[in-house]
Enzyme design. Structure first.
Site: not given
Length: 481
Positions: A15, A162, A165, A221, A225, A274, A277, A339
């Site tokens: 956000g 979204e 990265a 999405k 990922n 890590g 997501c 991460f």
């Protein structure tokens, strides 16, 4: 439909940066980011832009330009909802830790609470945008809740996942590969889709903005990922084979990456992926496949997670076996806790799980990360052990095995071994000759990100063990303890 006022529910990693860029690029639109976490909102409003709660390159610059002009951060959720024409939902959707779907399904309680609050407050028609990563057909749930208010307000629910990265989020927003907008294929739905298209069109080209039905957007999405994580687990699986055959995983990755059908991206072997997501989205996909009675598909994707967990365990086991099969009371220095580099996000960081294995064997973990605080590091470990049902007494005892530093020098002094857990660029610039002198011998470096010059360090006297590479041996070996 022309949007004049946007509200975003959730001031976190998605956000905050997303709304900051929208405000920067759309100065005629008032953008208000709201969150119930008062300290987080205070940090977004802090005059010192170095204190923003999210660290991303260029984020402070963007916030500094738009904040106070048409970008605002507030805890007054109700007022922001009431004033908004369009509401983004960017709240956390963690993996469930209880009940049906525990350990796999997304926990949608925060999303549902947002929908009910919007339904309660709204007095005029609004467009609701799913920004959080959500399971397929969540939009249907939101639409049902919103349409059940009975107060005559009309809502259109869009999916706008979204694809940021962390570490390059601002650049990803400025120059997106694509923006995906899914909505109902009705006249009203198409109007809502176009309203969001018009916002992104302030700075993106038409070919960068894709529109689909809402279900395709939601699934895309999770799929994106999962595919990226799959590539990482694939090269990590081969890294284990490279080590025992004395092949070099970087050379293998380069060889296959030159194939135009494969490509070079996400073929960097490491201690494991890590972030908030990848694991969450794959587990969500696994749960959905099992829910719809597709066990073979579920098992396929679950293997990506299994391999990632194995890679972290394998790295920790390598440290223990190399240090003569025990790390009890030995100082193991972790360089990095986030991460990945260029972020202060530690969610699902490999460092957490490597530390857990080593602490279980009695190690003393000494950590330096340029962007992660001691409070955050210990909170990560506490949360992990609480999930495992450890008593407070046992957790405190284990936390006493963790030491966190504000500078690398003290973290590295008198260490038995150094483990690179995050690929921060500064680690490559350290005076490794001075570090070597002050370490116990033999001095080990376990490069979990393959960022250091192994040959150079070996010539200094280090024993260097990377991911997917055979150890380089040198005649220079000291044995001074």
């Amino acid at each position: 439909m022309k949007i004049k006022n946007i509200c975003c529910l959730g001031a976190g990693y998605v956000g905050g940066p997303t709304m900051s860029v929208i405000a920067l690029k759309c100065p005629e639109i008032k953008v208000t980011v709201v969150d119930l976490n008062e300290s987080r909102i205070a940090a977004w409003n802090d005059e010192n832009l170095d204190n923003l709660p999210v660290y991303e390159p260029r984020l402070a610059e963007v916030v500094g330009e738009a904040r106070g002009r048409n970008l605002f951060f507030s805890t007054d959720v109700d007022s922001a909802i009431d004033a908004a024409d369009m509401i983004f939902i960017a709240v956390n959707t963690p993996t469930k830790t209880y009940g049906e779907g525990k350990g796999m399904a997304a926990d949608l309680k925060f999303v549902e609470l947002c929908a009910r609050q919007i339904a309660r407050i709204a007095k005029n028609d609004k467009i609701i945008v799913e920004k959080s990563t959500l399971p397929v057909r969540t939009a249907e749930t939101l639409q049902t809740i919103l349409d059940s208010t009975g107060n005559g307000v009309k809502f259109e629910v869009l999916s706008n996942p979204e694809f940021l990265a962390e570490g390059t989020a601002i650049e990803d927003l400025f120059n997106a590969d694509r923006v995906l907008i899914g909505g109902q294929q009705t006249p009203e739905g198409k109007v809502a889709i176009q309203a969001l298209v018009d916002i992104y069109a302030h700075w993106l080209k038409p070919e960068q903005i894709l529109t689909t039905n809402v279900w395709s957007s939601e699934l895309s999405k999770l799929t994106a990922n999962s595919f990226l994580a799959q590539r990482i687990s694939s090269i990590n699986a081969l890294s284990a084979l490279c080590e025992v055959t004395e092949a070099n995983v970087d050379e293998v990755a380069n060889a296959i990456g030159t194939d135009s059908r494969i490509g070079p991206k996400f073929l960097k072997a490491s201690v494991g992926f890590g972030g908030s997501c990848f694991q969450k989205d794959i587990l969500n996909l696994v749960y959905l496949c099992r829910f719809f009675n597709l066990p073979e598909v579920a098992n396929y994707w679950e293997q990506v997670i299994i391999l990632n967990d194995y890679q972290k365990y394998r790295f920790a086991k390598k440290i223990i076996s190399s240090l003569f099969n025990t790390v009890s009371d030995k100082k193991i220095t972790f360089l990095g806790w986030a991460f990945k580099k260029d972020t202060n996000d530690t969610r699902e960081s490999a460092a957490i799980y490597v530390a857990e294995h080593l602490i279980e064997d009695g190690a003393q973990i000494h950590v330096y990360d340029p962007k992660v605080s001691e409070a955050k590091i210990k909170a990560d470990m506490r949360y992990l052990w609480e999930l495992k049902g450890f008593t407070d007494q046992k957790i405190e005892r284990k936390l006493n095995q963790i030491y966190v530093y504000n500078n690398p020098k003290n973290a590295l002094d008198q260490a038995h071994a150094v483990a690179i857990l995050t690929e921060w660029d500064e680690f490559k610039t350290y005076d490794w000759e001075s570090i070597y002198i002050k370490m116990y011998k033999p001095a080990f470096v376990f490069d979990g990100r393959n960022i250091l010059d192994a040959e150079k360090l070996t010539n200094i006297g280090f024993r260097v063990k990377g991911i997917g590479k055979a150890e380089i041996f040198s005649l220079k070996r000291e044995s001074v303890f």
